[in-house]
Design a protein around this motif. Sequence first.
Motif, PDB file in Angstrom:
ATOM      1  N   GLU A  66      -4.957   0.570   1.915  1.00  0.00           N
ATOM      2  CA  GLU A  66      -3.995   1.673   1.787  1.00  0.00           C
ATOM      3  C   GLU A  66      -4.361   2.560   0.607  1.00  0.00           C
ATOM      4  O   GLU A  66      -4.334   3.794   0.695  1.00  0.00           O
ATOM      5  CB  GLU A  66      -2.591   1.095   1.613  1.00  0.00           C
ATOM      6  CG  GLU A  66      -1.511   2.118   1.337  1.00  0.00           C
ATOM      7  CD  GLU A  66      -0.462   1.618   0.381  1.00  0.00           C
ATOM      8  OE1 GLU A  66      -0.134   2.343  -0.582  1.00  0.00           O
ATOM      9  OE2 GLU A  66       0.043   0.490   0.591  1.00  0.00           O
ATOM     10  N   THR A 105       1.110  -1.154   7.909  1.00  0.00           N
ATOM     11  CA  THR A 105       0.695  -0.200   6.877  1.00  0.00           C
ATOM     12  C   THR A 105       0.956   1.193   7.432  1.00  0.00           C
ATOM     13  O   THR A 105       0.562   1.495   8.562  1.00  0.00           O
ATOM     14  CB  THR A 105      -0.789  -0.344   6.523  1.00  0.00           C
ATOM     15  OG1 THR A 105      -1.085  -1.710   6.227  1.00  0.00           O
ATOM     16  CG2 THR A 105      -1.132   0.509   5.320  1.00  0.00           C
ATOM     17  N   GLY A 124      -0.696  -5.832   8.350  1.00  0.00           N
ATOM     18  CA  GLY A 124      -0.083  -5.997   7.038  1.00  0.00           C
ATOM     19  C   GLY A 124      -0.724  -7.104   6.237  1.00  0.00           C
ATOM     20  O   GLY A 124      -1.781  -7.646   6.592  1.00  0.00           O
ATOM     21  N   THR A 175       2.494  -0.593   2.300  1.00  0.00           N
ATOM     22  CA  THR A 175       2.050  -1.760   3.048  1.00  0.00           C
ATOM     23  C   THR A 175       3.156  -2.808   3.009  1.00  0.00           C
ATOM     24  O   THR A 175       3.730  -3.076   1.946  1.00  0.00           O
ATOM     25  CB  THR A 175       0.766  -2.357   2.424  1.00  0.00           C
ATOM     26  OG1 THR A 175      -0.228  -1.346   2.352  1.00  0.00           O
ATOM     27  CG2 THR A 175       0.251  -3.523   3.250  1.00  0.00           C
ATOM     28  N   HIS A 228      -3.346  -3.949   1.547  1.00  0.00           N
ATOM     29  CA  HIS A 228      -2.834  -3.072   0.496  1.00  0.00           C
ATOM     30  C   HIS A 228      -3.982  -2.310  -0.186  1.00  0.00           C
ATOM     31  O   HIS A 228      -3.853  -1.126  -0.512  1.00  0.00           O
ATOM     32  CB  HIS A 228      -2.057  -3.914  -0.522  1.00  0.00           C
ATOM     33  CG  HIS A 228      -1.599  -3.159  -1.725  1.00  0.00           C
ATOM     34  ND1 HIS A 228      -2.269  -3.188  -2.932  1.00  0.00           N
ATOM     35  CD2 HIS A 228      -0.534  -2.328  -1.911  1.00  0.00           C
ATOM     36  CE1 HIS A 228      -1.641  -2.433  -3.799  1.00  0.00           C
ATOM     37  NE2 HIS A 228      -0.585  -1.889  -3.220  1.00  0.00           N
TER      38      HIS A 228
END
Length: 430
Positions: A70, A101, A44, A96, A67
């Motif tokens: 992702e 994630t 994460g 996320t 993020h």
Amino acid sequence: MKKVLYPAINETIYKKTLANGLEVILLPKKDYHKTYGIFTTNYGSIDNDFIPLNESEYTKVPDGVAHFLEHKLFEKEDEDVFQKFGKQGASSNAFTSFTRTSYLFSSTDNVKQNILTLLDFVQDPYFTEESVNKEKGIIEQEIQMYQDDPNWRLFFGILNNFYPKHPLHIDIAGSPESINKITAEDLYLCYHTFYHPSNMNLFIIGNLNPEEMMALIEENQMQKDFVPGQNIERRFPEELEKDIIKEDSIELSVTRPKAIVGLKGLDPIPENDLERITYQTSIQLLLQILFGVTSSHYLEMYNDGLIDDSFSFEFSMDRSFHFADFSTDTNNPEQFANQMVNLLLKSDKSPELTEKNVALAKKKMIGKHLQSLDSLEYIAHQYSAMKFGDITLFDLAKIIESITLQDLLRARDQFIRPEALSRFYIYPKS
């Protein structure tokens, strides 16, 4: 394949750790038409300082890489993954968090095809400097959207008070400055370290045959080559009690002030799996008894005009942190904060903490939990979030039932301490 029975709730889990380290969990639901799949990596936004795969020295990457990854995994050289799922009759998404994630889909048709699509697109990264630079503008707009959200700013305001050094206080998407430093090389470095199958799990729930489904997944994974996995070393700044910022505030375009009082867990989270989930659940029960909508504390603050229907509280616990927060819109933010602090510090003498109220709170929590088990989405999301070794979501009702008033008092004495308190305010712009 291991078969785990939960007779109390009439559920059976099938699970297997594949040769490449991927943990697969299957939950057949014969009476449901929909199937829901979620593919999760234990990675994460806080995991930005680590030893990369097959290296020996720590590397720190810009904030927001998890993020950013992702976003980018959905974009391939010759196709759009969202469109592919749509053509196969599925809806798809991803998210996320601080520590995970996840990529997911739900469908009633073409289930096997959609599962293969989920596995293949997550396990086939494609990044170029051109596509990475193009994505930066999109994510910058997303960051700005959250910066304009007063409740988001309130939450991260108290996190910054608690964790001024720890990356937990940084927006999950990063900042405009940090994302502009991200390169395709950063994405590949983090991908190969954290997206190894041994750091991931796949959870499928719905109308499925577990033997056929496991064979399908295993065949898919056998066709792919992965280097041997390794234990991932993460590093976080040391946070001391003296680092806690006791009070802070900002001004935003809001019509009424907002206030949040936070309580940071200072002691290490218990290492034993049963002790950890018992501690977490005890704190959740404790806060519900003290500040739920039927409690005398809630009614007193409501009648005094210190809180309204916006009042909420939450306890969060994960890998390297745990904390509680209590927030509301209020015309008297300082008075609300003072009252919350007073009620917390005097909670050992609260008339709410009785055997009767504990029994009622347990009954309510178990009922809500069992009702939630009718939702495929709830089960899929909570299973990995609540996994403590061999203890899972389906053991929760039994654990709640076993908790006593003494467990709550022990957890209270450990968690609620004056030096762990902080407050944050948002005032209307002058």
